[in-house]
Write a protein that holds these residues in place. Structure first.
Motif, PDB file in Angstrom:
ATOM      1  N   THR A   1       0.828  -1.214   0.000  1.00 32.67           N
ATOM      2  CA  THR A   1       0.000   0.000   0.000  1.00 32.67           C
ATOM      3  C   THR A   1       0.856   1.256   0.000  1.00 32.67           C
ATOM      4  O   THR A   1       0.511   2.263  -0.634  1.00 32.67           O
ATOM      5  N   MET A   2       1.995   1.208   0.701  1.00 33.31           N
ATOM      6  CA  MET A   2       2.896   2.361   0.675  1.00 33.31           C
ATOM      7  C   MET A   2       3.501   2.542  -0.710  1.00 33.31           C
ATOM      8  O   MET A   2       3.534   3.645  -1.255  1.00 33.31           O
ATOM      9  N   ALA A   3       3.957   1.449  -1.310  1.00 33.43           N
ATOM     10  CA  ALA A   3       4.635   1.526  -2.601  1.00 33.43           C
ATOM     11  C   ALA A   3       3.700   1.951  -3.727  1.00 33.43           C
ATOM     12  O   ALA A   3       4.149   2.539  -4.720  1.00 33.43           O
ATOM     13  N   THR A   4       2.418   1.662  -3.593  1.00 34.18           N
ATOM     14  CA  THR A   4       1.474   1.969  -4.675  1.00 34.18           C
ATOM     15  C   THR A   4       0.624   3.207  -4.397  1.00 34.18           C
ATOM     16  O   THR A   4      -0.192   3.589  -5.236  1.00 34.18           O
ATOM     17  N   SER A   5       0.808   3.831  -3.261  1.00 33.19           N
ATOM     18  CA  SER A   5      -0.056   4.951  -2.881  1.00 33.19           C
ATOM     19  C   SER A   5       0.278   6.213  -3.672  1.00 33.19           C
ATOM     20  O   SER A   5       1.375   6.386  -4.204  1.00 33.19           O
ATOM     21  N   SER A   6      -0.704   7.099  -3.741  1.00 30.31           N
ATOM     22  CA  SER A   6      -0.519   8.414  -4.368  1.00 30.31           C
ATOM     23  C   SER A   6      -1.412   9.414  -3.631  1.00 30.31           C
ATOM     24  O   SER A   6      -2.534   9.085  -3.249  1.00 30.31           O
ATOM     25  N   TRP A   7      -0.907  10.600  -3.421  1.00 22.41           N
ATOM     26  CA  TRP A   7      -1.620  11.625  -2.650  1.00 22.41           C
ATOM     27  C   TRP A   7      -1.722  12.915  -3.471  1.00 22.41           C
ATOM     28  O   TRP A   7      -1.838  14.009  -2.942  1.00 22.41           O
ATOM     29  N   MET A   8      -1.701  12.776  -4.787  1.00 21.85           N
ATOM     30  CA  MET A   8      -1.561  13.928  -5.664  1.00 21.85           C
ATOM     31  C   MET A   8      -2.864  14.665  -5.916  1.00 21.85           C
ATOM     32  O   MET A   8      -2.860  15.877  -6.152  1.00 21.85           O
ATOM     33  N   THR A   9      -4.010  13.986  -5.876  1.00 16.92           N
ATOM     34  CA  THR A   9      -5.263  14.582  -6.344  1.00 16.92           C
ATOM     35  C   THR A   9      -5.555  15.925  -5.683  1.00 16.92           C
ATOM     36  O   THR A   9      -5.845  16.913  -6.364  1.00 16.92           O
ATOM     37  N   GLY A  10      -5.496  15.979  -4.366  1.00 15.71           N
ATOM     38  CA  GLY A  10      -5.824  17.216  -3.659  1.00 15.71           C
ATOM     39  C   GLY A  10      -4.898  18.359  -4.014  1.00 15.71           C
ATOM     40  O   GLY A  10      -5.343  19.500  -4.223  1.00 15.71           O
ATOM     41  N   PHE A  11      -3.593  18.088  -4.110  1.00 20.43           N
ATOM     42  CA  PHE A  11      -2.626  19.139  -4.396  1.00 20.43           C
ATOM     43  C   PHE A  11      -2.733  19.612  -5.844  1.00 20.43           C
ATOM     44  O   PHE A  11      -2.678  20.813  -6.126  1.00 20.43           O
ATOM     45  N   LEU A  12      -2.874  18.659  -6.790  1.00 22.69           N
ATOM     46  CA  LEU A  12      -2.997  19.036  -8.190  1.00 22.69           C
ATOM     47  C   LEU A  12      -4.298  19.799  -8.440  1.00 22.69           C
ATOM     48  O   LEU A  12      -4.318  20.795  -9.169  1.00 22.69           O
ATOM     49  N   SER A  13      -5.373  19.350  -7.809  1.00 25.76           N
ATOM     50  CA  SER A  13      -6.651  20.039  -7.936  1.00 25.76           C
ATOM     51  C   SER A  13      -6.548  21.468  -7.414  1.00 25.76           C
ATOM     52  O   SER A  13      -7.050  22.412  -8.035  1.00 25.76           O
ATOM     53  N   ARG A  14      -5.871  21.646  -6.299  1.00 30.12           N
ATOM     54  CA  ARG A  14      -5.685  22.991  -5.727  1.00 30.12           C
ATOM     55  C   ARG A  14      -4.882  23.883  -6.662  1.00 30.12           C
ATOM     56  O   ARG A  14      -5.220  25.052  -6.866  1.00 30.12           O
ATOM     57  N   ASP A  15      -3.810  23.344  -7.256  1.00 30.73           N
ATOM     58  CA  ASP A  15      -2.973  24.139  -8.143  1.00 30.73           C
ATOM     59  C   ASP A  15      -3.736  24.575  -9.391  1.00 30.73           C
ATOM     60  O   ASP A  15      -3.528  25.688  -9.902  1.00 30.73           O
ATOM     61  N   ILE A  16      -4.617  23.706  -9.891  1.00 35.97           N
ATOM     62  CA  ILE A  16      -5.434  24.071 -11.051  1.00 35.97           C
ATOM     63  C   ILE A  16      -6.448  25.143 -10.653  1.00 35.97           C
ATOM     64  O   ILE A  16      -6.625  26.151 -11.333  1.00 35.97           O
ATOM     65  N   ARG A  17      -7.108  24.915  -9.532  1.00 28.56           N
ATOM     66  CA  ARG A  17      -8.201  25.800  -9.108  1.00 28.56           C
ATOM     67  C   ARG A  17      -7.703  27.193  -8.747  1.00 28.56           C
ATOM     68  O   ARG A  17      -8.373  28.195  -9.019  1.00 28.56           O
ATOM     69  N   LEU A  18      -6.528  27.292  -8.137  1.00 28.03           N
ATOM     70  CA  LEU A  18      -5.999  28.578  -7.691  1.00 28.03           C
ATOM     71  C   LEU A  18      -5.095  29.246  -8.726  1.00 28.03           C
ATOM     72  O   LEU A  18      -4.541  30.308  -8.458  1.00 28.03           O
ATOM     73  N   GLY A  19      -4.929  28.614  -9.877  1.00 25.44           N
ATOM     74  CA  GLY A  19      -4.123  29.233 -10.922  1.00 25.44           C
ATOM     75  C   GLY A  19      -2.634  29.023 -10.793  1.00 25.44           C
ATOM     76  O   GLY A  19      -1.850  29.617 -11.547  1.00 25.44           O
ATOM     77  N   ARG A  20      -2.197  28.166  -9.851  1.00 27.41           N
ATOM     78  CA  ARG A  20      -0.761  27.941  -9.686  1.00 27.41           C
ATOM     79  C   ARG A  20      -0.171  27.140 -10.841  1.00 27.41           C
ATOM     80  O   ARG A  20       1.058  27.090 -11.006  1.00 27.41           O
ATOM     81  N   LEU A  21      -1.031  26.526 -11.610  1.00 28.06           N
ATOM     82  CA  LEU A  21      -0.563  25.804 -12.791  1.00 28.06           C
ATOM     83  C   LEU A  21       0.076  26.749 -13.805  1.00 28.06           C
ATOM     84  O   LEU A  21       0.926  26.344 -14.602  1.00 28.06           O
ATOM     85  N   SER A  22      -0.301  28.024 -13.753  1.00 26.34           N
ATOM     86  CA  SER A  22       0.173  28.999 -14.747  1.00 26.34           C
ATOM     87  C   SER A  22       1.692  29.093 -14.768  1.00 26.34           C
ATOM     88  O   SER A  22       2.312  29.141 -15.842  1.00 26.34           O
TER      89      SER A  22
END
Length: 257
Positions: A62-83
């Motif tokens: 579970t550690m080796a296959t886990s990912s915690w990216m959704t919340g951070f990537l979603s925030r960067d898109i929503r707040l314009g940090r992707l720019s």
């Protein structure tokens, strides 16, 4: 980029030990419960050796296959940090890959000794792979599972291009995934009437299937079929995530974009 993330993460070295102690506690509690049930005469479709091997390996997989990216990537898109990333030579997704790898490297150093102690404690009930071939297949399956989880994270997070907030969808997916991946209860204990669906649904190939290669009695044909299905899901979700991400980037608009 991975080295930079490792350097930042080393600031909180003790945190990884706490995280991994928490990560291993739930599988061990579950193992003790199921072993007690077997000792008191519970009729299960698997034996004590399967359950012990499964739950001891579960924390590592579970550690080796886990990912915690959704919340951070979603925030960067929503707040314009992707720019700011759109004018750089590297993709924001590559930064998340580097972050994922760096944290898993540090977590491995904290978790392996704990799993080693558990393996020694339950050594009489552990199933040892029949040869290096099974270990190699297990390692490849874990890598494919990690890629599959990561691409699903990208797919869910990319929906932020069209939705105000995807966290409710993300939480719903985590609840379903925890059950159907075998992270809570081994899929071998699921009722017979659900076997067809359980064996073919994608979440099995994010946790349960890699563990089954070592803990279960899968034949070579079953392992080969499972690997084929796993590769198919990786390619399918990878292509879908790529298409959704590309469509979102084309229509992306934020301050500074």
């Amino acid at each position: 980029m991975t080295a930079a993330h490792i350097a930042m993460s080393l600031t909180y070295r003790g945190e990884w030990v706490v995280f991994m102690a928490a990560n291993i506690s739930v599988p061990i509690i579950s193992l003790l419960i199921w072993r007690t049930a077997l000792a008191n005469g519970a009729q299960l479709p698997v034996d004590e050796q399967y359950l012990t091997t499964y739950f001891v390996l579960l924390s590592m997989v579970t550690m080796a296959t886990s990912s915690w990216m959704t919340g951070f990537l979603s925030r960067d898109i929503r707040l314009g940090r992707l720019s700011s990333w759109m004018v750089r030579p590297a993709s924001l997704l590559l930064d998340f890959v580097a972050n994922n790898l760096s944290e898993k490297i540090l977590k491995t150093f904290a978790l392996v000794p704990m799993v080693g102690v558990l393996w020694w404690i339950f050594r009489d009930s552990m199933r040892v792979p029949s040869g290096p071939g099974h270990l190699a297949v297990f390692a490849v399956s874990v890598v494919l599972a990690a890629v599959l989880v990561f691409t699903i994270d990208i797919l869910v997070a990319a929906l932020t291009f069209w939705m105000d907030d995807v966290m409710a969808l993300h939480q719903a997916r985590l609840i379903v995934a925890n059950v159907l991946s075998g992270a809570i209860v081994p899929l071998a204990l699921m009722p017979d009437w659900s076997r067809g669906f359980i064996d073919l649904q994608p979440f099995r190939y994010t946790v349960s299937f890699p563990v089954e290669i070592v803990a279960g009695h899968l034949s070579d044909a079953e392992i080969l079929t499972g690997m084929g299905i796993q590769v198919g899901y990786v390619v399918g979700f990878g292509v879908l995530a790529r298409l959704v991400w590309a469509a979102g980037i084309r229509g992306y608009s934020a301050v500074g974009a």
